[in-house]
Design a protein around this motif. Sequence first.
Motif, PDB file in Angstrom:
ATOM      1  N   ASN A  57       0.843  -1.190   0.000  1.00 39.41           N
ATOM      2  CA  ASN A  57       0.000   0.000   0.000  1.00 39.41           C
ATOM      3  C   ASN A  57       0.883   1.246   0.000  1.00 39.41           C
ATOM      4  O   ASN A  57       2.106   1.161   0.109  1.00 39.41           O
ATOM      5  N   ALA A  58       0.262   2.410  -0.099  1.00 42.22           N
ATOM      6  CA  ALA A  58       0.993   3.672  -0.215  1.00 42.22           C
ATOM      7  C   ALA A  58       1.914   3.924   0.976  1.00 42.22           C
ATOM      8  O   ALA A  58       2.986   4.503   0.829  1.00 42.22           O
ATOM      9  N   ASN A  59       1.521   3.498   2.171  1.00 40.03           N
ATOM     10  CA  ASN A  59       2.351   3.712   3.359  1.00 40.03           C
ATOM     11  C   ASN A  59       3.702   2.995   3.266  1.00 40.03           C
ATOM     12  O   ASN A  59       4.649   3.398   3.935  1.00 40.03           O
ATOM     13  N   ASP A  60       3.782   1.948   2.464  1.00 41.48           N
ATOM     14  CA  ASP A  60       5.046   1.230   2.289  1.00 41.48           C
ATOM     15  C   ASP A  60       6.083   2.078   1.552  1.00 41.48           C
ATOM     16  O   ASP A  60       7.273   1.759   1.573  1.00 41.48           O
ATOM     17  N   PHE A  61       5.648   3.146   0.898  1.00 44.86           N
ATOM     18  CA  PHE A  61       6.521   3.996   0.095  1.00 44.86           C
ATOM     19  C   PHE A  61       6.543   5.438   0.605  1.00 44.86           C
ATOM     20  O   PHE A  61       6.887   6.359  -0.115  1.00 44.86           O
ATOM     21  N   PHE A  62       6.163   5.632   1.870  1.00 46.28           N
ATOM     22  CA  PHE A  62       6.060   6.976   2.435  1.00 46.28           C
ATOM     23  C   PHE A  62       6.910   7.082   3.692  1.00 46.28           C
ATOM     24  O   PHE A  62       6.870   6.209   4.562  1.00 46.28           O
ATOM     25  N   PHE A  63       7.686   8.158   3.809  1.00 46.99           N
ATOM     26  CA  PHE A  63       8.473   8.441   5.007  1.00 46.99           C
ATOM     27  C   PHE A  63       8.113   9.848   5.478  1.00 46.99           C
ATOM     28  O   PHE A  63       8.207  10.801   4.713  1.00 46.99           O
ATOM     29  N   LEU A  66      11.141  13.923   7.085  1.00 39.94           N
ATOM     30  CA  LEU A  66      12.344  14.420   6.426  1.00 39.94           C
ATOM     31  C   LEU A  66      12.320  15.938   6.296  1.00 39.94           C
ATOM     32  O   LEU A  66      13.357  16.575   6.226  1.00 39.94           O
ATOM     33  N   GLN A  67      11.140  16.512   6.323  1.00 43.45           N
ATOM     34  CA  GLN A  67      11.001  17.959   6.205  1.00 43.45           C
ATOM     35  C   GLN A  67      11.279  18.673   7.534  1.00 43.45           C
ATOM     36  O   GLN A  67      11.429  19.893   7.552  1.00 43.45           O
ATOM     37  N   ASN A  68      11.377  17.931   8.627  1.00 43.73           N
ATOM     38  CA  ASN A  68      11.535  18.540   9.944  1.00 43.73           C
ATOM     39  C   ASN A  68      13.004  18.648  10.355  1.00 43.73           C
ATOM     40  O   ASN A  68      13.717  17.646  10.367  1.00 43.73           O
ATOM     41  N   ALA A  82      18.437   9.402   8.598  1.00 40.56           N
ATOM     42  CA  ALA A  82      18.651   8.420   7.529  1.00 40.56           C
ATOM     43  C   ALA A  82      17.323   7.844   7.060  1.00 40.56           C
ATOM     44  O   ALA A  82      16.440   7.556   7.870  1.00 40.56           O
ATOM     45  N   VAL A  83      17.177   7.692   5.760  1.00 39.05           N
ATOM     46  CA  VAL A  83      16.007   7.036   5.175  1.00 39.05           C
ATOM     47  C   VAL A  83      16.544   5.885   4.344  1.00 39.05           C
ATOM     48  O   VAL A  83      17.172   6.082   3.310  1.00 39.05           O
ATOM     49  N   ASN A  84      16.316   4.672   4.852  1.00 41.82           N
ATOM     50  CA  ASN A  84      16.795   3.476   4.160  1.00 41.82           C
ATOM     51  C   ASN A  84      15.757   2.373   4.286  1.00 41.82           C
ATOM     52  O   ASN A  84      14.667   2.598   4.803  1.00 41.82           O
ATOM     53  N   VAL A  85      16.094   1.202   3.821  1.00 43.36           N
ATOM     54  CA  VAL A  85      15.139   0.101   3.793  1.00 43.36           C
ATOM     55  C   VAL A  85      14.633  -0.272   5.192  1.00 43.36           C
ATOM     56  O   VAL A  85      13.546  -0.818   5.323  1.00 43.36           O
ATOM     57  N   ASP A  86      15.386   0.072   6.226  1.00 42.22           N
ATOM     58  CA  ASP A  86      14.948  -0.262   7.579  1.00 42.22           C
ATOM     59  C   ASP A  86      13.799   0.611   8.076  1.00 42.22           C
ATOM     60  O   ASP A  86      13.054   0.206   8.953  1.00 42.22           O
ATOM     61  N   ASN A  87      13.646   1.817   7.519  1.00 41.21           N
ATOM     62  CA  ASN A  87      12.524   2.665   7.944  1.00 41.21           C
ATOM     63  C   ASN A  87      11.630   3.113   6.783  1.00 41.21           C
ATOM     64  O   ASN A  87      10.681   3.843   6.982  1.00 41.21           O
ATOM     65  N   LEU A  88      11.946   2.683   5.583  1.00 42.97           N
ATOM     66  CA  LEU A  88      11.084   2.898   4.408  1.00 42.97           C
ATOM     67  C   LEU A  88      11.138   1.609   3.584  1.00 42.97           C
ATOM     68  O   LEU A  88      11.971   1.454   2.689  1.00 42.97           O
ATOM     69  N   GLU A  89      10.272   0.682   3.943  1.00 40.81           N
ATOM     70  CA  GLU A  89      10.325  -0.683   3.413  1.00 40.81           C
ATOM     71  C   GLU A  89      10.212  -0.762   1.897  1.00 40.81           C
ATOM     72  O   GLU A  89      10.710  -1.685   1.270  1.00 40.81           O
TER      73      GLU A  89
END
Length: 188
Positions: A57-63, A66-68, A82-89
């Motif tokens: 679903n869309a949440n799987d591709f949303f982090f 990052l704007q904060n 950091a935004v990687n596979v561990d927090n953005l599946e």
Amino acid sequence: MKGDHFLISTLAILAFATFLASAYDPSPLQDFCVAVKDIKSGVFVNGKFCKDPKLANANDFFFSGLQNPRNTKNPVGSNVTAVNVDNLEGLNTLGISLARIDFAPNGLNPPHTHPRATEGLIHFQLNVGHVNAVAFAGLSSQNPGVITIANAVFGSKPPINPDVLTKAFQVDNKVVDYLQKQFWYDNN
């Protein structure tokens, strides 16, 4: 004899050319492979188990976040998000990750390396009053890792033999002793 030599040479060249033509990265098995922690719910691909594509679903591709800006009141004057596979599946199998780095005035991101990636950096600076600088890093891996040099050398557990560090850095052993006793802040 001359014909045999020509035939062998031709076959060798063709074999070498074929080898070069097949030396490429394979295409992903599928367009996306959302990572999951539950090993019963998916197939293992690229270091992670994958969610059934029908359940993505869309949440799987949303982090979010990052704007904060993050708190930079620490010994190095920076903070890495950091935004990687561990927090953005949804990044699984895409071979990318990114990071936001917030800097306080005169802050720095300590010397480091990414053992599984190369890094590209985009730096934005705003000079209006007392405003922090921001940089964005793009990395060529879904899980690049990070090794902060000072932490790895002087803050390792167990510690590196001071005689080795004294000789390697060509400094007095009191300097190495002092550095090994410091608290090495990790801004990640």
